[in-house]
Design a protein around this motif. Structure first.
Motif, PDB file in Angstrom:
ATOM      1  N   GLN A   1       0.841  -1.187   0.000  1.00 62.79           N
ATOM      2  CA  GLN A   1       0.000   0.000   0.000  1.00 62.79           C
ATOM      3  C   GLN A   1       0.883   1.246   0.000  1.00 62.79           C
ATOM      4  O   GLN A   1       1.925   1.286   0.642  1.00 62.79           O
ATOM      5  CB  GLN A   1      -0.889   0.008   1.248  1.00 62.79           C
ATOM      6  N   VAL A   2       0.470   2.225  -0.778  1.00 65.75           N
ATOM      7  CA  VAL A   2       1.165   3.510  -0.839  1.00 65.75           C
ATOM      8  C   VAL A   2       0.171   4.602  -0.477  1.00 65.75           C
ATOM      9  O   VAL A   2      -0.935   4.640  -1.013  1.00 65.75           O
ATOM     10  CB  VAL A   2       1.737   3.759  -2.246  1.00 65.75           C
ATOM     11  N   GLN A   3       0.562   5.467   0.424  1.00 67.35           N
ATOM     12  CA  GLN A   3      -0.266   6.612   0.776  1.00 67.35           C
ATOM     13  C   GLN A   3       0.335   7.864   0.146  1.00 67.35           C
ATOM     14  O   GLN A   3       1.540   8.084   0.228  1.00 67.35           O
ATOM     15  CB  GLN A   3      -0.340   6.787   2.293  1.00 67.35           C
ATOM     16  N   LEU A   4      -0.523   8.648  -0.492  1.00 63.16           N
ATOM     17  CA  LEU A   4      -0.096   9.858  -1.186  1.00 63.16           C
ATOM     18  C   LEU A   4      -0.858  11.056  -0.627  1.00 63.16           C
ATOM     19  O   LEU A   4      -2.087  11.009  -0.511  1.00 63.16           O
ATOM     20  CB  LEU A   4      -0.365   9.730  -2.686  1.00 63.16           C
ATOM     21  N   VAL A   5      -0.116  12.106  -0.314  1.00 63.54           N
ATOM     22  CA  VAL A   5      -0.741  13.313   0.225  1.00 63.54           C
ATOM     23  C   VAL A   5      -0.245  14.523  -0.562  1.00 63.54           C
ATOM     24  O   VAL A   5       0.954  14.830  -0.550  1.00 63.54           O
ATOM     25  CB  VAL A   5      -0.423  13.500   1.716  1.00 63.54           C
ATOM     26  N   GLU A   6      -1.178  15.195  -1.248  1.00 68.21           N
ATOM     27  CA  GLU A   6      -0.833  16.369  -2.030  1.00 68.21           C
ATOM     28  C   GLU A   6      -0.929  17.636  -1.186  1.00 68.21           C
ATOM     29  O   GLU A   6      -1.689  17.703  -0.211  1.00 68.21           O
ATOM     30  CB  GLU A   6      -1.772  16.540  -3.237  1.00 68.21           C
ATOM     31  N   SER A   7      -0.157  18.632  -1.583  1.00 66.57           N
ATOM     32  CA  SER A   7      -0.237  19.951  -0.955  1.00 66.57           C
ATOM     33  C   SER A   7       0.226  20.995  -1.961  1.00 66.57           C
ATOM     34  O   SER A   7       0.807  20.651  -2.993  1.00 66.57           O
ATOM     35  CB  SER A   7       0.631  20.009   0.312  1.00 66.57           C
ATOM     36  N   GLY A   8      -0.047  22.264  -1.637  1.00 69.83           N
ATOM     37  CA  GLY A   8       0.443  23.350  -2.470  1.00 69.83           C
ATOM     38  C   GLY A   8      -0.593  24.009  -3.355  1.00 69.83           C
ATOM     39  O   GLY A   8      -0.288  24.984  -4.047  1.00 69.83           O
ATOM     40  N   GLY A   9      -1.806  23.485  -3.362  1.00 70.53           N
ATOM     41  CA  GLY A   9      -2.835  24.111  -4.180  1.00 70.53           C
ATOM     42  C   GLY A   9      -3.262  25.449  -3.595  1.00 70.53           C
ATOM     43  O   GLY A   9      -2.859  25.834  -2.499  1.00 70.53           O
ATOM     44  N   GLY A  10      -4.086  26.176  -4.362  1.00 70.84           N
ATOM     45  CA  GLY A  10      -4.564  27.461  -3.882  1.00 70.84           C
ATOM     46  C   GLY A  10      -5.142  28.294  -5.004  1.00 70.84           C
ATOM     47  O   GLY A  10      -5.411  27.789  -6.096  1.00 70.84           O
ATOM     48  N   LEU A  11      -5.343  29.560  -4.704  1.00 72.92           N
ATOM     49  CA  LEU A  11      -5.891  30.523  -5.658  1.00 72.92           C
ATOM     50  C   LEU A  11      -4.758  31.403  -6.176  1.00 72.92           C
ATOM     51  O   LEU A  11      -3.980  31.955  -5.388  1.00 72.92           O
ATOM     52  CB  LEU A  11      -6.957  31.371  -4.974  1.00 72.92           C
ATOM     53  N   VAL A  12      -4.688  31.545  -7.496  1.00 72.44           N
ATOM     54  CA  VAL A  12      -3.635  32.343  -8.108  1.00 72.44           C
ATOM     55  C   VAL A  12      -4.215  33.066  -9.324  1.00 72.44           C
ATOM     56  O   VAL A  12      -5.161  32.570  -9.956  1.00 72.44           O
ATOM     57  CB  VAL A  12      -2.439  31.451  -8.510  1.00 72.44           C
ATOM     58  N   GLN A  13      -3.656  34.216  -9.635  1.00 67.76           N
ATOM     59  CA  GLN A  13      -4.110  34.940 -10.821  1.00 67.76           C
ATOM     60  C   GLN A  13      -3.492  34.341 -12.077  1.00 67.76           C
ATOM     61  O   GLN A  13      -2.413  33.720 -12.028  1.00 67.76           O
ATOM     62  CB  GLN A  13      -3.715  36.403 -10.713  1.00 67.76           C
ATOM     63  N   ALA A  14      -4.153  34.537 -13.179  1.00 71.21           N
ATOM     64  CA  ALA A  14      -3.619  34.075 -14.459  1.00 71.21           C
ATOM     65  C   ALA A  14      -2.220  34.644 -14.683  1.00 71.21           C
ATOM     66  O   ALA A  14      -1.965  35.812 -14.398  1.00 71.21           O
ATOM     67  CB  ALA A  14      -4.545  34.499 -15.594  1.00 71.21           C
ATOM     68  N   GLY A  15      -1.332  33.784 -15.162  1.00 69.84           N
ATOM     69  CA  GLY A  15       0.056  34.158 -15.357  1.00 69.84           C
ATOM     70  C   GLY A  15       0.945  33.837 -14.175  1.00 69.84           C
ATOM     71  O   GLY A  15       2.174  33.916 -14.287  1.00 69.84           O
TER      72      GLY A  15
END
Length: 128
Positions: free
Chosen positions: A1-15
């Motif tokens: 079994q492998v557990q994966l945890v993402e982070s770093g998403g958010g709201l950003v302006q185009a560009g």
């Protein structure tokens, strides 16, 4: 079994830019091809990028080629997705995925069903 945890998403302006991280635990991280997929509301999950263990060969979807960069640090059991020149069309939930392929020297699949383990996803929203 492998557990994966993402982070770093958010709201950003185009560009703008964001860097996603995916921390893995469990089985030997280096035995897996690591991929990023995304899913926008009302759309199917689509391939974004992937990277193999041996040699670091990568593959990108045409929609992100030249703007996104995937990398991995096997010592830290982490895969990254650097996203530059973001567009509103990049808005989606981004998922990290692992495909058991210890001998792979090139990315052999962009199909979600071929990936064995998935993270919970991280939201990326790009405003115009």
């Amino acid at each position: 079994q492998v557990q994966l945890v993402e982070s770093g998403g958010g709201l950003v302006q185009a560009g703008g830019s964001l860097r996603l991280s995916c921390a893995a635990s469990g089985r030997t991280f280096s035995n897996y091809v690591m991929g990023w997929f995304r899913q926008a509301p009302g759309k199917e999950r689509e391939f974004v990028a992937a990277i193999v263990r041996i040699g670091g060969s990568t593959l990108y979807s045409d929609s992100v080629k030249g703007r996104f960069t995937i990398s991995r640090d096997n010592a830290k059991n982490t895969v990254y997705l650097q996203m530059n020149s973001l567009k509103p069309d990049d808005t989606a939930v981004y998922y990290c995925a692992a495909d058991f392929a210890p001998l792979a020297i090139v990315v052999h699949s962009t199909t979600p069903a071929d990936y064995d383990y998935w993270g919970q996803g991280t939201q990326v929203t790009v405003s115009s």
